[in-house]
Design a protein around this motif. Structure first.
Motif, PDB file in Angstrom:
ATOM      1  N   ASN A 147       1.050  -1.180   0.023  1.00  0.00           N
ATOM      2  CA  ASN A 147       0.013   0.063   0.057  1.00  0.00           C
ATOM      3  C   ASN A 147       0.880   1.392   0.043  1.00  0.00           C
ATOM      4  O   ASN A 147       0.216   2.177   0.282  1.00  0.00           O
ATOM      5  CB  ASN A 147      -1.021   0.039   1.186  1.00  0.00           C
ATOM      6  N   LYS A 158      -3.558   0.500  -7.492  1.00  0.00           N
ATOM      7  CA  LYS A 158      -4.709   1.085  -6.918  1.00  0.00           C
ATOM      8  C   LYS A 158      -4.906   2.245  -7.252  1.00  0.00           C
ATOM      9  O   LYS A 158      -6.151   2.841  -7.081  1.00  0.00           O
ATOM     10  CB  LYS A 158      -4.569   0.713  -5.348  1.00  0.00           C
ATOM     11  N   ILE A 189      -1.474   4.210   1.164  1.00  0.00           N
ATOM     12  CA  ILE A 189      -2.926   4.172   0.502  1.00  0.00           C
ATOM     13  C   ILE A 189      -3.556   3.540   1.649  1.00  0.00           C
ATOM     14  O   ILE A 189      -3.435   2.219   1.934  1.00  0.00           O
ATOM     15  CB  ILE A 189      -2.939   3.255  -0.802  1.00  0.00           C
ATOM     16  N   SER A 196      -7.881   2.457   2.700  1.00  0.00           N
ATOM     17  CA  SER A 196      -9.218   2.542   1.896  1.00  0.00           C
ATOM     18  C   SER A 196     -10.509   2.627   3.176  1.00  0.00           C
ATOM     19  O   SER A 196     -10.146   1.827   4.214  1.00  0.00           O
ATOM     20  CB  SER A 196      -9.250   1.515   1.333  1.00  0.00           C
ATOM     21  N   ILE A 203     -10.732   6.059  -1.380  1.00  0.00           N
ATOM     22  CA  ILE A 203      -8.957   6.071  -1.139  1.00  0.00           C
ATOM     23  C   ILE A 203      -8.765   7.176  -0.564  1.00  0.00           C
ATOM     24  O   ILE A 203      -8.944   8.376  -0.940  1.00  0.00           O
ATOM     25  CB  ILE A 203      -8.225   5.665  -2.457  1.00  0.00           C
TER      26      ILE A 203
END
Length: 464
Positions: free
Chosen positions: A18, A86, A429, A431, A436
């Motif tokens: 991420n 992503k 990142i 979520s 996001i």
């Protein structure tokens, strides 16, 4: 700085899915999308389907990689790390992008030139790249070439040019105003041994056409050095309604014009090591300027001659070849002359000289490009390298637009500075509720500028 832990207390692992290292690509590529980069490429590029499928996405990937610092095909792998998939729909492998470039032919490169010109116009509609010059102000279009060094004999078109370095020749035209940094209007890659003026008239016409697309007001002044002092380039600028300011070679006609300048016509100017005398209200300097009426290309038929002024700057010869008091005009002074069609009412002699010397701003663009995507020309195929140059120019203009939207601190910054402070920002990142969230470093010194760019790039569309 000192590491705060002992070597045994630190361990590393590349296993975080991420994390991204260039979170600034999110607002920058959103800006590129709003300016129609992908759509324009899909409309204008006809690269063969087997290699050119999804041309818009592949071109956007190349531009994104260059904005993030890629200067070779292998460097495009930086688009495929951590959580990049992503954030972006497609993250192409470097080999795919290399195959896409190698599918280009000369016609496809010209199509890409058209994409670049329209992309610049769309960027200018969203960011004040050239400010708001008033009707009497000048927009300066600078034309110059540079050698991009290559090694070995595998590069098509490589050779030894005027610099004595083996490479390929990149011809550029930039636009700037008194309040803005340069953007690139047009570009062309040529073989390394090409004469500087080869194709200059077509490039000047393309550059002025691209400038008109941006809707920038103001008078246009095309500046160039002596390599571009020729009828084709000058007439192309004049046909498009631009004025010119071009360095001239000291040929016999120019020498006669310089010799005709009376001694009392020379004016001392601010130059290297100059000192301002407040009592006299003048500069104490070794440099002087003067001007004389001049008709360029007098050997051509009357309709092709261009009338204007010859502005001459002279400085003492540091190594005179004759004893004091016995030298002629050209032995005791070095003369630098340029031809301009701008009237004396618009630019006096001193102002015209200072304005022409500012042509050197294009060297900053050359250095900037060579410090980023133009550090290498990655392919053995000439057309692929030509396409790489156009993509590098689009990345340069995109970074310039992003810096302009980030605030005054970045409006005139080098693209390397924009990349380091606004693009290459690490983020994790997260979520939540189908949204996001990018978690960026705490106390990032340029947080305000980054947030301003992000907010502007992600603003909702204007009401119809």
């Amino acid at each position: 700085m000192l590491v705060s832990h002992s070597p045994a207390a630190v361990a590393v692992s590349f296993d975080e899915p991420n994390l991204v290292s260039a979170a600034g690509l999110v607002p920058v590529m959103r800006l590129a999308e709003a300016a129609g980069l992908q759509t324009l490429a899909d409309e204008h590029l006809s690269v063969p389907t087997d290699k050119g499928a999804n041309a818009g996405l592949k071109l956007a990937a190349l531009v994104a990689g260059m904005v993030a610092g890629a200067d070779s095909i292998d460097d495009m792998a930086l688009l495929r790390h951590g959580g990049m998939k992503k954030l972006f729909k497609v993250c192409y492998a470097p080999s795919t992008l290399g195959s896409f470039l190698r599918a280009f032919a000369f016609g496809h490169v010209r199509q890409l030139d058209a994409v670049a010109a329209r992309f610049l116009a769309n960027l200018a509609a969203r960011a004040p790249l050239l400010g708001n010059p008033e009707e009497g102000d000048f927009v300066f279009v600078d034309v110059d070439d540079t050698i991009v060094e290559v090694h070995g004999y595998a590069k098509q078109g490589s050779g030894y040019g005027y610099s004595g370095v083996r490479g390929l020749n990149a011809l550029l035209a930039t636009a700037t105003t008194k309040d803005t940094a340069p953007v690139v209007l047009a570009q062309r890659l040529r073989k390394g041994a090409a004469n500087s003026s080869r194709g200059a008239s077509r490039l000047v016409a393309d550059a002025l056409s691209a400038l008109r697309r941006t809707g920038t007001a103001g008078r246009v002044l095309v500046r160039a050095d002596s390599a571009f002092y020729g009828h084709p380039a000058v007439s192309a600028a004049r046909a498009a309604g631009a004025e010119v300011s071009v360095t001239v070679r000291l040929d016999p006609a120019v020498r006669r014009a310089v010799s005709s300048i009376p001694a009392e016509a020379w004016t001392t100017i601010e130059y290297t090591d100059a000192v301002f005398d407040e009592a006299a209200g003048a500069w104490v300097s070794r440099a002087e300027v003067a001007e004389v009426p001049f008709t360029a290309f007098a050997s051509r038929k009357k309709a092709e001659r261009v009338s204007g002024r010859l502005v001459v700057r002279r400085i003492p010869e540091l190594n005179p070849k004759v004893p004091d008091g016995q030298g002629t005009l050209f032995e005791i002074h070095r003369h630098h002359a340029f031809f301009t069609t701008v009237s004396a009412e618009d630019l006096g002699t001193v102002a015209a000289d200072a304005t022409h010397r500012a042509h050197a701003v294009i060297e900053q663009v050359h250095a900037d490009l060579k410090d980023s995507a133009l550090a290498h020309l990655p392919s053995g195929k000439f057309a692929a390298n030509s396409a790489w140059l156009v993509a590098a120019v689009m990345a340069f203009n995109l970074a310039r637009a992003a810096g302009t939207l980030a605030g005054t601190a970045f409006a005139r910054a080098r693209t390397g500075t924009i990349r380091r402070k606004l693009v290459s920002v690490p983020a994790r990142i997260a979520s939540s509720a189908r949204k996001i969230r990018l978690r960026l470093p705490e106390t990032w010194p340029w947080q305000a500028a980054w947030e301003k760019l992000f907010t502007t790039a992600h603003a909702p569309p204007a009401t119809a």
